[in-house]
Design a protein around this motif. Structure first.
Motif, PDB file in Angstrom:
ATOM      1  N   ILE A  29      22.268   5.415  -7.651  1.00 34.13           N
ATOM      2  CA  ILE A  29      22.845   5.821  -8.940  1.00 34.13           C
ATOM      3  C   ILE A  29      22.877   4.581  -9.827  1.00 34.13           C
ATOM      4  CG2 ILE A  29      24.874   6.722 -10.126  1.00 34.13           C
ATOM      5  CD1 ILE A  29      25.631   8.072  -7.436  1.00 34.13           C
ATOM      6  N   THR A  30      22.212   4.657 -10.982  1.00 31.45           N
ATOM      7  CA  THR A  30      22.117   3.522 -11.896  1.00 31.45           C
ATOM      8  C   THR A  30      23.111   3.681 -13.040  1.00 31.45           C
ATOM      9  OG1 THR A  30      19.780   3.308 -11.366  1.00 31.45           O
ATOM     10  CG2 THR A  30      20.541   2.205 -13.354  1.00 31.45           C
ATOM     11  N   HIS A  31      23.817   2.601 -13.325  1.00 35.28           N
ATOM     12  CA  HIS A  31      24.759   2.550 -14.450  1.00 35.28           C
ATOM     13  C   HIS A  31      24.239   1.494 -15.420  1.00 35.28           C
ATOM     14  CE1 HIS A  31      27.832   5.023 -12.438  1.00 35.28           C
ATOM     15  NE2 HIS A  31      27.396   4.458 -11.334  1.00 35.28           N
ATOM     16  N   ASP A  32      23.289   1.886 -16.263  1.00 42.91           N
ATOM     17  CA  ASP A  32      22.624   0.947 -17.160  1.00 42.91           C
ATOM     18  C   ASP A  32      23.578   0.234 -18.108  1.00 42.91           C
ATOM     19  OD1 ASP A  32      20.068   1.406 -16.136  1.00 42.91           O
ATOM     20  OD2 ASP A  32      19.749   3.114 -17.464  1.00 42.91           O
ATOM     21  N   GLU A  33      24.587   0.932 -18.611  1.00 42.54           N
ATOM     22  CA  GLU A  33      25.482   0.333 -19.583  1.00 42.54           C
ATOM     23  C   GLU A  33      26.333  -0.781 -18.981  1.00 42.54           C
ATOM     24  OE1 GLU A  33      27.687   3.490 -17.476  1.00 42.54           O
ATOM     25  OE2 GLU A  33      25.741   3.480 -18.447  1.00 42.54           O
ATOM     26  N   ARG A  34      26.492  -0.781 -17.642  1.00 41.40           N
ATOM     27  CA  ARG A  34      27.281  -1.818 -16.974  1.00 41.40           C
ATOM     28  C   ARG A  34      26.417  -2.682 -16.054  1.00 41.40           C
ATOM     29  NH1 ARG A  34      32.117   1.060 -14.297  1.00 41.40           N
ATOM     30  NH2 ARG A  34      32.836  -1.047 -13.858  1.00 41.40           N
ATOM     31  N   ASP A  35      25.102  -2.536 -16.138  1.00 45.52           N
ATOM     32  CA  ASP A  35      24.140  -3.392 -15.432  1.00 45.52           C
ATOM     33  C   ASP A  35      24.299  -3.389 -13.914  1.00 45.52           C
ATOM     34  OD1 ASP A  35      22.977  -4.328 -17.877  1.00 45.52           O
ATOM     35  OD2 ASP A  35      24.660  -5.719 -18.108  1.00 45.52           O
ATOM     36  N   PHE A  36      24.565  -2.212 -13.322  1.00 45.39           N
ATOM     37  CA  PHE A  36      24.616  -2.172 -11.870  1.00 45.39           C
ATOM     38  C   PHE A  36      24.123  -0.835 -11.348  1.00 45.39           C
ATOM     39  CE2 PHE A  36      28.625  -0.094 -12.718  1.00 45.39           C
ATOM     40  CZ  PHE A  36      28.918   0.674 -11.603  1.00 45.39           C
ATOM     41  N   ALA A  37      23.839  -0.820 -10.059  1.00 43.82           N
ATOM     42  CA  ALA A  37      23.413   0.400  -9.377  1.00 43.82           C
ATOM     43  C   ALA A  37      24.142   0.470  -8.045  1.00 43.82           C
ATOM     44  CB  ALA A  37      21.904   0.385  -9.149  1.00 43.82           C
ATOM     45  N   ILE A  38      24.409   1.684  -7.599  1.00 40.25           N
ATOM     46  CA  ILE A  38      25.064   1.896  -6.307  1.00 40.25           C
ATOM     47  C   ILE A  38      24.083   2.622  -5.403  1.00 40.25           C
ATOM     48  CG2 ILE A  38      26.997   2.946  -5.065  1.00 40.25           C
ATOM     49  CD1 ILE A  38      28.558   2.931  -7.696  1.00 40.25           C
ATOM     50  N   SER A  55      27.890 -12.385 -13.739  1.00 37.44           N
ATOM     51  CA  SER A  55      28.930 -13.182 -14.389  1.00 37.44           C
ATOM     52  C   SER A  55      29.538 -12.469 -15.594  1.00 37.44           C
ATOM     53  CB  SER A  55      28.389 -14.546 -14.804  1.00 37.44           C
ATOM     54  OG  SER A  55      27.365 -14.407 -15.766  1.00 37.44           O
ATOM     55  N   ARG A  56      28.850 -11.469 -16.118  1.00 31.31           N
ATOM     56  CA  ARG A  56      29.360 -10.695 -17.260  1.00 31.31           C
ATOM     57  C   ARG A  56      30.170  -9.471 -16.829  1.00 31.31           C
ATOM     58  NH1 ARG A  56      23.821 -10.096 -20.748  1.00 31.31           N
ATOM     59  NH2 ARG A  56      23.198 -12.281 -20.629  1.00 31.31           N
ATOM     60  N   HIS A  57      30.202  -9.194 -15.522  1.00 31.41           N
ATOM     61  CA  HIS A  57      30.823  -7.957 -15.056  1.00 31.41           C
ATOM     62  C   HIS A  57      31.806  -8.177 -13.908  1.00 31.41           C
ATOM     63  CE1 HIS A  57      28.228  -5.611 -17.623  1.00 31.41           C
ATOM     64  NE2 HIS A  57      27.192  -6.299 -17.170  1.00 31.41           N
ATOM     65  N   PRO A  58      32.875  -8.950 -14.148  1.00 31.09           N
ATOM     66  CA  PRO A  58      33.854  -9.161 -13.085  1.00 31.09           C
ATOM     67  C   PRO A  58      34.533  -7.862 -12.646  1.00 31.09           C
ATOM     68  CG  PRO A  58      34.684 -10.000 -15.171  1.00 31.09           C
ATOM     69  CD  PRO A  58      33.238  -9.642 -15.382  1.00 31.09           C
ATOM     70  N   ASP A  59      34.601  -6.881 -13.550  1.00 28.49           N
ATOM     71  CA  ASP A  59      35.198  -5.598 -13.203  1.00 28.49           C
ATOM     72  C   ASP A  59      34.378  -4.858 -12.146  1.00 28.49           C
ATOM     73  OD1 ASP A  59      33.214  -5.406 -15.263  1.00 28.49           O
ATOM     74  OD2 ASP A  59      33.869  -3.371 -15.714  1.00 28.49           O
ATOM     75  N   VAL A  60      33.058  -4.930 -12.260  1.00 30.70           N
ATOM     76  CA  VAL A  60      32.180  -4.276 -11.287  1.00 30.70           C
ATOM     77  C   VAL A  60      32.247  -5.008  -9.946  1.00 30.70           C
ATOM     78  CG1 VAL A  60      29.813  -3.572 -10.761  1.00 30.70           C
ATOM     79  CG2 VAL A  60      30.655  -3.418 -13.106  1.00 30.70           C
ATOM     80  N   ILE A  61      32.283  -6.335 -10.005  1.00 29.74           N
ATOM     81  CA  ILE A  61      32.413  -7.121  -8.775  1.00 29.74           C
ATOM     82  C   ILE A  61      33.713  -6.759  -8.074  1.00 29.74           C
ATOM     83  CG2 ILE A  61      32.682  -9.445  -7.825  1.00 29.74           C
ATOM     84  CD1 ILE A  61      30.862 -10.401 -10.156  1.00 29.74           C
ATOM     85  N   GLU A  63      35.416  -4.001  -8.253  1.00 25.14           N
ATOM     86  CA  GLU A  63      35.292  -2.649  -7.709  1.00 25.14           C
ATOM     87  C   GLU A  63      34.522  -2.658  -6.387  1.00 25.14           C
ATOM     88  OE1 GLU A  63      32.751   1.261  -8.957  1.00 25.14           O
ATOM     89  OE2 GLU A  63      33.923   0.310 -10.546  1.00 25.14           O
ATOM     90  N   ALA A  64      33.419  -3.380  -6.356  1.00 25.25           N
ATOM     91  CA  ALA A  64      32.601  -3.461  -5.140  1.00 25.25           C
ATOM     92  C   ALA A  64      33.363  -4.146  -4.011  1.00 25.25           C
ATOM     93  CB  ALA A  64      31.293  -4.196  -5.431  1.00 25.25           C
ATOM     94  N   LEU A  65      34.066  -5.226  -4.334  1.00 24.59           N
ATOM     95  CA  LEU A  65      34.819  -5.936  -3.300  1.00 24.59           C
ATOM     96  C   LEU A  65      35.997  -5.114  -2.788  1.00 24.59           C
ATOM     97  CD1 LEU A  65      34.746  -9.584  -4.697  1.00 24.59           C
ATOM     98  CD2 LEU A  65      33.288  -8.549  -2.932  1.00 24.59           C
ATOM     99  N   ARG A  66      36.617  -4.322  -3.664  1.00 27.47           N
ATOM    100  CA  ARG A  66      37.695  -3.432  -3.231  1.00 27.47           C
ATOM    101  C   ARG A  66      37.165  -2.414  -2.226  1.00 27.47           C
ATOM    102  NH1 ARG A  66      38.688   1.280  -4.975  1.00 27.47           N
ATOM    103  NH2 ARG A  66      37.703   1.016  -6.980  1.00 27.47           N
ATOM    104  N   LEU A  67      35.989  -1.837  -2.517  1.00 22.50           N
ATOM    105  CA  LEU A  67      35.380  -0.882  -1.587  1.00 22.50           C
ATOM    106  C   LEU A  67      34.983  -1.559  -0.284  1.00 22.50           C
ATOM    107  CD1 LEU A  67      33.177   1.373  -3.872  1.00 22.50           C
ATOM    108  CD2 LEU A  67      35.193   2.034  -2.571  1.00 22.50           C
ATOM    109  N   LEU A  68      34.482  -2.776  -0.367  1.00 18.87           N
ATOM    110  CA  LEU A  68      34.126  -3.527   0.837  1.00 18.87           C
ATOM    111  C   LEU A  68      35.366  -3.722   1.711  1.00 18.87           C
ATOM    112  CD1 LEU A  68      32.067  -5.161   2.501  1.00 18.87           C
ATOM    113  CD2 LEU A  68      32.656  -7.132   1.062  1.00 18.87           C
ATOM    114  N   GLN A  69      36.465  -4.066   1.084  1.00 16.67           N
ATOM    115  CA  GLN A  69      37.722  -4.279   1.801  1.00 16.67           C
ATOM    116  C   GLN A  69      38.221  -2.986   2.451  1.00 16.67           C
ATOM    117  OE1 GLN A  69      41.046  -5.555  -0.667  1.00 16.67           O
ATOM    118  NE2 GLN A  69      41.483  -7.144   0.844  1.00 16.67           N
ATOM    119  N   GLN A  70      37.927  -1.845   1.831  1.00 14.05           N
ATOM    120  CA  GLN A  70      38.332  -0.541   2.369  1.00 14.05           C
ATOM    121  C   GLN A  70      37.349   0.000   3.384  1.00 14.05           C
ATOM    122  OE1 GLN A  70      38.692   1.907  -1.124  1.00 14.05           O
ATOM    123  NE2 GLN A  70      40.615   0.999  -1.745  1.00 14.05           N
ATOM    124  N   GLY A  71      36.361  -0.771   3.731  1.00 12.12           N
ATOM    125  CA  GLY A  71      35.387  -0.336   4.722  1.00 12.12           C
ATOM    126  C   GLY A  71      34.261   0.493   4.144  1.00 12.12           C
ATOM    127  N   GLY A  72      34.003   0.380   2.833  1.00  8.48           N
ATOM    128  CA  GLY A  72      32.875   1.075   2.216  1.00  8.48           C
ATOM    129  C   GLY A  72      33.147   2.506   1.835  1.00  8.48           C
TER     130      GLY A  72
END
Length: 76
Positions: A29-38, A55-61, A63-72
């Motif tokens: 799933i691509t999120h072009d407006e926030r420069d990331f894909a899942i 470096s422009r998207h600490p919010d996305v980082i 979010e990803a790290l929170r999910l990593l901490q929750q076991g994906g």
């Protein structure tokens, strides 16, 4: 030498990949407006985040790290 870290950052491209869990990616799933894909697994749960211009998207980082901490797994 192979890295075992779930987070890989490439400063030359300012890109980051966060591996949440191992397995087969069913679709992306691509999120072009926030420069990331899942990358999503066959079970519909996230497998990893591919973050461009990290470096422009600490919010996305965060979010990803929170999910990593929750076991994906996404919170219900």
């Amino acid at each position: 030498m192979t890295s075992t870290s779930p987070v890989i950052y490439d400063p030359s491209t300012d890109s980051m990949y966060v591996t949440l869990r191992e397995g087969r990616v069913a679709h992306t799933i691509t999120h072009d407006e926030r420069d990331f894909a899942i990358d999503m697994g066959e079970d519909g749960e996230p497998m990893g985040y591919d973050i461009q211009f990290a470096s422009r998207h600490p919010d996305v980082i965060a979010e990803a790290l929170r999910l990593l901490q929750q076991g994906g797994r996404r919170a219900a």
